[in-house]
Scaffold this motif. Structure first.
Motif, PDB file in Angstrom:
ATOM      1  N   THR A 197      42.284 -39.562  18.330  1.00 33.60           N
ATOM      2  CA  THR A 197      42.550 -38.120  18.244  1.00 33.60           C
ATOM      3  C   THR A 197      41.284 -37.386  18.695  1.00 33.60           C
ATOM      4  O   THR A 197      40.193 -37.684  18.183  1.00 33.60           O
ATOM      5  CB  THR A 197      42.890 -37.731  16.785  1.00 33.60           C
ATOM      6  N   ILE A 229      37.505 -35.065  16.520  1.00 37.86           N
ATOM      7  CA  ILE A 229      37.264 -35.202  15.073  1.00 37.86           C
ATOM      8  C   ILE A 229      36.741 -36.604  14.772  1.00 37.86           C
ATOM      9  O   ILE A 229      37.189 -37.586  15.361  1.00 37.86           O
ATOM     10  CB  ILE A 229      38.538 -34.886  14.241  1.00 37.86           C
ATOM     11  N   THR A 254      31.666 -38.778  11.278  1.00 37.91           N
ATOM     12  CA  THR A 254      30.276 -38.405  11.548  1.00 37.91           C
ATOM     13  C   THR A 254      30.159 -36.902  11.785  1.00 37.91           C
ATOM     14  O   THR A 254      29.252 -36.248  11.251  1.00 37.91           O
ATOM     15  CB  THR A 254      29.760 -39.164  12.799  1.00 37.91           C
TER      16      THR A 254
HETATM   17  N1  CTP Z   1      40.138 -42.831  14.836  1.00 38.01           N
HETATM   18  C1  CTP Z   1      40.990 -42.135  15.711  1.00 38.01           C
HETATM   19  N2  CTP Z   1      40.711 -40.833  16.050  1.00 38.01           N
HETATM   20  C2  CTP Z   1      39.595 -40.236  15.580  1.00 38.01           C
HETATM   21  C3  CTP Z   1      38.723 -40.913  14.685  1.00 38.01           C
HETATM   22  C4  CTP Z   1      39.028 -42.222  14.337  1.00 38.01           C
HETATM   23  O1  CTP Z   1      42.001 -42.675  16.170  1.00 38.01           O
HETATM   24  N3  CTP Z   1      39.343 -38.978  15.966  1.00 38.01           N
HETATM   25  C5  CTP Z   1      40.437 -44.226  14.504  1.00 38.01           C
HETATM   26  C6  CTP Z   1      39.376 -45.195  14.995  1.00 38.01           C
HETATM   27  O2  CTP Z   1      39.578 -45.479  16.366  1.00 38.01           O
HETATM   28  C7  CTP Z   1      39.636 -46.389  14.110  1.00 38.01           C
HETATM   29  C8  CTP Z   1      40.104 -45.746  12.782  1.00 38.01           C
HETATM   30  O3  CTP Z   1      40.479 -44.381  13.101  1.00 38.01           O
HETATM   31  O4  CTP Z   1      40.658 -47.194  14.638  1.00 38.01           O
HETATM   32  C9  CTP Z   1      39.014 -45.747  11.726  1.00 38.01           C
HETATM   33  O5  CTP Z   1      37.890 -45.157  12.321  1.00 38.01           O
HETATM   34  P1  CTP Z   1      36.527 -44.832  11.570  1.00 38.01           P
HETATM   35  O6  CTP Z   1      35.406 -45.475  12.297  1.00 38.01           O
HETATM   36  O7  CTP Z   1      36.668 -45.115  10.134  1.00 38.01           O
HETATM   37  O8  CTP Z   1      36.492 -43.216  11.759  1.00 38.01           O
HETATM   38  P2  CTP Z   1      35.523 -42.298  12.563  1.00 38.01           P
HETATM   39  O9  CTP Z   1      35.939 -40.900  12.307  1.00 38.01           O
HETATM   40  O10 CTP Z   1      35.457 -42.727  14.012  1.00 38.01           O
HETATM   41  O11 CTP Z   1      34.150 -42.589  11.837  1.00 38.01           O
HETATM   42  P3  CTP Z   1      32.624 -42.443  12.315  1.00 38.01           P
HETATM   43  O12 CTP Z   1      32.414 -41.048  12.801  1.00 38.01           O
HETATM   44  O13 CTP Z   1      31.828 -42.751  11.083  1.00 38.01           O
HETATM   45  O14 CTP Z   1      32.394 -43.494  13.400  1.00 38.01           O
END
Ligand code: CTP
Length: 133
Positions: free
Chosen positions: A115, A118, A121
């Motif tokens: 998505t 978003i 982090t």
């Molecule tokens: N994910 C997604 N779309 C986003 C954020 C995350 O589809 N905008 C998906 C990731 O690709 C993954 C799952 O959600 O398959 C869990 O991702 P995670 O790493 O926990 O979330 P993030 O928001 O990417 O965390 P960070 O910023 O800490 O890397």
């Protein structure tokens, strides 16, 4: 019954998380989610999650699209988890594109588009930089 498995930290749960979990479930009948342990997140992302692994498991377990949840202790154990849970398909976000292709001898491997705009982090950064009143 087609079993899907996916993995992630799912810290500070947001709409990108629910989108990927619902889309993963739609590819099969039964969705298994490996939630990264606090320690694994520290080694993977260099920080402990805001929410504890118990709370993250509790949140993911409460979703209607999720059928089974476990704590992922090590990135190297994905093959074992796929076999243990009898998963037919591994689904990952496309931030991991091609990185798990070597599991194709165990099950199907599919990457779903993230998505846009978003992430956990980014949410943490926005909250940290919000002006205090
Ligand atoms: N994910 C997604 N779309 C986003 C954020 C995350 O589809 N905008 C998906 C990731 O690709 C993954 C799952 O959600 O398959 C869990 O991702 P995670 O790493 O926990 O979330 P993030 O928001 O990417 O965390 P960070 O910023 O800490 O890397």
């Amino acid at each position: 019954m087609k079993k899907i498995i996916t993995f992630g930290t799912f810290d500070v749960f947001h709409v990108g998380h629910v989108n990927i979990l619902e889309r993963a479930k739609a590819l099969g009948d039964y969705l298994i989610v490996g939630v990264s342990s606090d320690q694994l997140n520290m080694s993977k992302k260099g920080r402990f999650p805001i929410y504890s692994e118990q709370d993250r498991v509790r949140i993911i377990s409460a979703l209607t699209c999720v059928d089974e949840v476990f704590i992922e202790e090590s990135l190297e154990l994905k093959g074992e988890y796929i076999s243990r849970f009898g998963a037919d398909m591994l689904v990952m976000g496309d931030d991991w594109k091609a990185k798990f292709d070597h599991y194709k001898d165990l099950c199907e491997v599919t990457y779903l588009t993230r998505t846009p705009s978003i992430s956990t982090t980014e949410i943490i950064e926005v909250v940290k930089s919000a002006p205090t009143r």
